[in-house]
Design an enzyme around this catalytic site. Sequence first.
Site, mmCIF file in Angstrom:
data_model
loop_
_atom_site.group_PDB
_atom_site.id
_atom_site.type_symbol
_atom_site.label_atom_id
_atom_site.label_comp_id
_atom_site.label_asym_id
_atom_site.label_seq_id
_atom_site.Cartn_x
_atom_site.Cartn_y
_atom_site.Cartn_z
ATOM 1 C CG ASN A 6 -2.191 -4.033 -4.136
ATOM 2 O OD1 ASN A 6 -2.686 -3.910 -5.255
ATOM 3 N ND2 ASN A 6 -1.113 -3.330 -3.753
ATOM 4 C CE LYS B 94 -0.728 -10.271 -10.019
ATOM 5 N NZ LYS B 94 -0.854 -9.788 -8.644
ATOM 6 C CE1 TYR C 18 1.961 -9.365 -12.124
ATOM 7 C CE2 TYR C 18 0.789 -9.293 -14.207
ATOM 8 C CZ TYR C 18 0.982 -8.814 -12.931
ATOM 9 O OH TYR C 18 0.199 -7.775 -12.475
ATOM 10 C CB ALA D 2 -0.947 -0.004 1.200
ATOM 11 C CB SER D 3 4.465 1.936 -0.010
ATOM 12 O OG SER D 3 4.812 0.895 -0.899
ATOM 13 C CB ALA E 195 2.353 -19.089 -13.745
HETATM 14 N N1 NAP Z 1 -0.259 -1.533 -12.729
HETATM 15 C C1 NAP Z 1 -0.896 -2.382 -13.495
HETATM 16 O O1 NAP Z 1 -1.104 -2.137 -14.705
HETATM 17 C C2 NAP Z 1 -1.414 -3.682 -12.942
HETATM 18 C C3 NAP Z 1 -2.223 -4.467 -13.775
HETATM 19 C C4 NAP Z 1 -2.716 -5.660 -13.278
HETATM 20 C C5 NAP Z 1 -2.444 -6.058 -11.996
HETATM 21 N N2 NAP Z 1 -1.640 -5.283 -11.210
HETATM 22 C C6 NAP Z 1 -1.377 -5.765 -9.850
HETATM 23 O O2 NAP Z 1 -1.773 -4.787 -8.911
HETATM 24 C C7 NAP Z 1 -0.936 -4.865 -7.750
HETATM 25 C C8 NAP Z 1 -0.314 -3.508 -7.469
HETATM 26 O O3 NAP Z 1 0.407 -3.105 -8.603
HETATM 27 P P1 NAP Z 1 0.995 -1.636 -8.770
HETATM 28 O O4 NAP Z 1 0.946 -1.328 -10.210
HETATM 29 O O5 NAP Z 1 0.388 -0.722 -7.792
HETATM 30 O O6 NAP Z 1 2.525 -1.952 -8.383
HETATM 31 P P2 NAP Z 1 3.700 -0.959 -7.891
HETATM 32 O O7 NAP Z 1 3.348 0.448 -8.205
HETATM 33 O O8 NAP Z 1 4.946 -1.550 -8.439
HETATM 34 O O9 NAP Z 1 3.665 -1.144 -6.294
HETATM 35 C C9 NAP Z 1 3.960 -2.399 -5.755
HETATM 36 C C10 NAP Z 1 3.630 -2.395 -4.291
HETATM 37 O O10 NAP Z 1 3.854 -3.721 -3.786
HETATM 38 C C11 NAP Z 1 4.766 -3.665 -2.711
HETATM 39 N N3 NAP Z 1 5.548 -4.893 -2.660
HETATM 40 C C12 NAP Z 1 6.332 -5.441 -3.614
HETATM 41 N N4 NAP Z 1 6.882 -6.583 -3.165
HETATM 42 C C13 NAP Z 1 6.453 -6.746 -1.895
HETATM 43 C C14 NAP Z 1 6.693 -7.702 -0.885
HETATM 44 N N5 NAP Z 1 7.484 -8.775 -1.099
HETATM 45 N N6 NAP Z 1 6.081 -7.545 0.320
HETATM 46 C C15 NAP Z 1 5.270 -6.493 0.565
HETATM 47 N N7 NAP Z 1 5.017 -5.553 -0.358
HETATM 48 C C16 NAP Z 1 5.596 -5.673 -1.565
HETATM 49 C C17 NAP Z 1 5.614 -2.428 -2.972
HETATM 50 O O11 NAP Z 1 6.223 -1.998 -1.737
HETATM 51 P P3 NAP Z 1 7.563 -1.020 -1.748
HETATM 52 O O12 NAP Z 1 7.044 0.342 -2.115
HETATM 53 O O13 NAP Z 1 8.078 -1.120 -0.358
HETATM 54 O O14 NAP Z 1 8.471 -1.593 -2.794
HETATM 55 C C18 NAP Z 1 4.536 -1.478 -3.482
HETATM 56 O O15 NAP Z 1 3.776 -0.961 -2.415
HETATM 57 C C19 NAP Z 1 0.101 -5.954 -8.060
HETATM 58 O O16 NAP Z 1 -0.341 -7.183 -7.520
HETATM 59 C C20 NAP Z 1 0.085 -6.030 -9.574
HETATM 60 O O17 NAP Z 1 0.492 -7.278 -10.026
HETATM 61 C C21 NAP Z 1 -1.115 -4.110 -11.650
#
Ligand code: NAP
Length: 243
Positions: A89, A158, A154, A9-10, A156
């Site tokens: 998430n 999801k 990825y 959630a950061s 696999a």
């Molecule tokens: N963006 C897209 O287009 C998209 C599309 C489909 C699905 N998603 C899914 O939506 C979710 C969020 O994506 P996003 O785009 O917001 O990603 P993001 O901007 O890269 O942010 C990732 C978040 O996950 C945290 N994180 C990563 N590894 C972690 C771990 N081992 N333990 C705890 N926290 C962890 C990060 O923390 P730090 O800040 O500390 O690194 C950050 O808060 C993900 O599951 C992603 O697969 C995203």
Amino acid sequence: MKCALITGASRGIGRAIAIQIAKDLGFHILINYASNEEAAKETLQLIKSEGGSGELIPFSVENGEEVQKKMQDWFNNNPEKEITVLVNNAGITKDNLFLLMPEEDWDKVIQVSVKGMYNCTQAILPKMVRKRYGRIINMASVSGVKGNAGQANYAAAKGAVISASKSLAQELARRNITVNCVAPGFIKSDMTSHLNEKELAPIVPVNRFGLPEEVAYLVSFLASDKAAYITGEVININGGIYA
Ligand SMILES: NC(=O)c1ccc[n+]([C@@H]2O[C@H](COP(=O)([O-])OP(=O)(O)OC[C@H]3O[C@@H](n4cnc5c(N)ncnc54)[C@H](OP(=O)(O)O)[C@@H]3O)[C@@H](O)[C@H]2O)c1
């Protein structure tokens, strides 16, 4: 006091979800993150600036022992609070064509999404079951629904999250605990910042990338009492790319 734990959630989608659930449901938000404390503090500040409350709870979702310990400490220190919403998430990508994909990139992506969901849900679920109420929302992806070249690991991960969620939904329905997946397409965040929106927008019927807030509206609804009859679902939010 009702609480929601949002992993990752950061930043990005997780941050938007944390803010939206605080605003819509008035919940105290547990902001999980892996390492980016500055960004997590900003999320907390944004929640507070809208009159909400929350706290930081850093741990890597991959590490089962760490998750159990952090959550047990939190439960011991907060007997008056209950976690009724869990949003799994946190997720990462390590894209490559399958033939070129190193084993560690295969394992790592699955470890964060799938084992992360296992670890966090294991830590929270016993108390939800005892209270006979809960909302679990797992972040999937269009890649996990339709597959995507360059993202076999990825997809696999999801896809596994989706099938595990459907099974869990069936196990927990009688206890008033719903389990659903949200499957976004291209959403503007750090994860997609290397992609060229202008080039890719034409393959999206809505003709743009989505915003984290648009995903958050959906998650916040699924987290609410109003969504009691939705469980075991995968809800696409992808601007019409794939249904
Ligand atoms: N963006 C897209 O287009 C998209 C599309 C489909 C699905 N998603 C899914 O939506 C979710 C969020 O994506 P996003 O785009 O917001 O990603 P993001 O901007 O890269 O942010 C990732 C978040 O996950 C945290 N994180 C990563 N590894 C972690 C771990 N081992 N333990 C705890 N926290 C962890 C990060 O923390 P730090 O800040 O500390 O690194 C950050 O808060 C993900 O599951 C992603 O697969 C995203």
